[in-house]
Design an enzyme around this catalytic site. Structure first.
Site, PDB file in Angstrom:
ATOM      1  N   ASP A 208       8.144  -3.792  -5.570  1.00 59.56           N
ATOM      2  CA  ASP A 208       7.373  -5.044  -5.626  1.00 59.56           C
ATOM      3  C   ASP A 208       8.228  -6.248  -6.003  1.00 59.56           C
ATOM      4  O   ASP A 208       7.742  -7.369  -6.024  1.00 59.56           O
ATOM      5  CB  ASP A 208       6.222  -4.881  -6.637  1.00 59.56           C
ATOM      6  CG  ASP A 208       5.217  -6.023  -6.575  1.00 59.56           C
ATOM      7  OD1 ASP A 208       4.872  -6.460  -5.452  1.00 59.56           O
ATOM      8  OD2 ASP A 208       4.776  -6.496  -7.643  1.00 59.56           O
ATOM      9  N   SER A 233       0.858 -10.487  -5.170  1.00 60.22           N
ATOM     10  CA  SER A 233       0.631  -9.321  -4.316  1.00 60.22           C
ATOM     11  C   SER A 233      -0.862  -9.095  -4.118  1.00 60.22           C
ATOM     12  O   SER A 233      -1.654  -9.261  -5.048  1.00 60.22           O
ATOM     13  CB  SER A 233       1.247  -8.072  -4.959  1.00 60.22           C
ATOM     14  OG  SER A 233       2.626  -8.259  -5.182  1.00 60.22           O
ATOM     15  N   GLN A 283       3.549  -4.429   2.417  1.00 57.67           N
ATOM     16  CA  GLN A 283       2.823  -5.217   1.419  1.00 57.67           C
ATOM     17  C   GLN A 283       2.359  -6.538   2.016  1.00 57.67           C
ATOM     18  O   GLN A 283       3.076  -7.161   2.804  1.00 57.67           O
ATOM     19  CB  GLN A 283       3.714  -5.515   0.211  1.00 57.67           C
ATOM     20  CG  GLN A 283       3.004  -6.285  -0.907  1.00 57.67           C
ATOM     21  CD  GLN A 283       3.945  -6.640  -2.045  1.00 57.67           C
ATOM     22  OE1 GLN A 283       4.727  -7.577  -1.937  1.00 57.67           O
ATOM     23  NE2 GLN A 283       3.877  -5.883  -3.135  1.00 57.67           N
TER      24      GLN A 283
END
Length: 293
Positions: A208, A233, A283
């Site tokens: 991430d 995110s 993502q």
């Protein structure tokens, strides 16, 4: 093992408060919310602790629902969805202040033989020839010293080496929406720490950190570090194809096929140094330009 890595492993070591209920804590964040990689990694730890050790995580799918409060504990509730002969499925909800902040579904599989092929590893320079993250930060006098220090502290547990300049290092000129980084933990995982689940959890944590870089590069944006983009995110998915070690070099090859509607998509592959495709990652995140820009 570095002090920073020891602190990260301690952060990921959840307290078990009931059979399927765990409690985690956070550390001071660079931005006023819990780092998404932390909550995803902790949720995977919670799921993995309810699964036999001979079943390995092969996929996870997650949604970031609310900003996490770094000052409050996070409670992880595990739902044992399925225990089959080959696959085990878990659902985890992370709760703060009585509300869900994150949801994860993870699947684990018993060892099995099958068909085998993979995409080729892209070209990349040897990580030993690249500057460390701390060395790169010294070349960016435009960054506020306090911001640079917080970025360095947040990434201190990981030896992260960009192949090219990161978005906040050379912003202002759009370039190809692709980014490569090499990473490994700042220290070896040995003895009781050398477990399959921990290597997967640490890769989840790191995944991430940089995945939406390629979105920023396509538009010449530097990101939150320079204040020209606001982001967070939204959802995150990973598939773990082959065994790997998080304390050995891994190439994170990332690209962005699309950005629209205030959202940007990043997709990536993680290869071991000897060329094995270890992980696929996708993502989507919020990517907004502040009104003043």
């Amino acid at each position: 093992m570095s002090e920073a890595l020891h602190a990260l492993l301690d952060l990921l070591d959840l307290e078990r408060i009931e059979e399927d209920l765990f409690r985690g804590r956070s550390r001071a964040a660079v931005i006023p919310r819990v780092f998404g990689g932390q909550v995803a990694a902790q949720a995977l730890v919670a799921a993995g602790r309810t699964v036999p050790e001979d079943r390995h995580a092969h996929s996870l799918h997650a949604y970031f629902l609310r900003p996490g409060d770094p000052e409050a504990p996070i409670v992880y509730a595990v739902d044992r969805i399925r225990d089959g002969r080959s696959f085990t499925t878990r659902r985890v909800v992370a709760v703060q202040h009585g509300k869900p902040v994150f949801g994860l579904s993870a699947s684990f599989q018993a060892p099995e033989e099958g068909l085998d092929h993979q995409a080729s590893m892209p070209d990349a320079p040897d990580p030993a020839t690249l500057p460390t993250f701390e060395e790169r930060l010294r070349d960016y006098p435009h960054l506020d010293p306090g911001v640079a220090a917080r970025i360095a502290e947040a990434r201190a547990a990981v030896d992260l080496r960009y192949v090219d300049e990161p978005p906040f290092g050379a912003y202002g000129t759009p370039r190809e929406p692709r980014s490569q980084v090499w990473f490994r933990t700042n220290g070896k995982l040995e003895g009781a720490l050398d477990r399959h689940l921990l290597h997967v959890v640490l890769a989840t944590y790191v995944s991430d950190m940089t995945l939406l870089d390629s979105v920023l590069l396509a538009h010449g944006r530097g990101g939150w570090a320079v204040g020209d983009v606001v982001g967070a995110s939204l959802d995150h998915a990973m598939w773990f194809h082959r065994p790997f070690r998080a304390d050995e070099w891994l190439l994170y090859d990332q690209e962005s096929p699309s950005a629209s509607g205030g959202r940007g998509l990043g997709q990536a592959r993680i290869h071991t140094r000897d060329g094995r495709l270890a992980v696929s990652v996708v993502q989507e995140g919020v990517v907004r330009v502040p009104r003043r820009h």
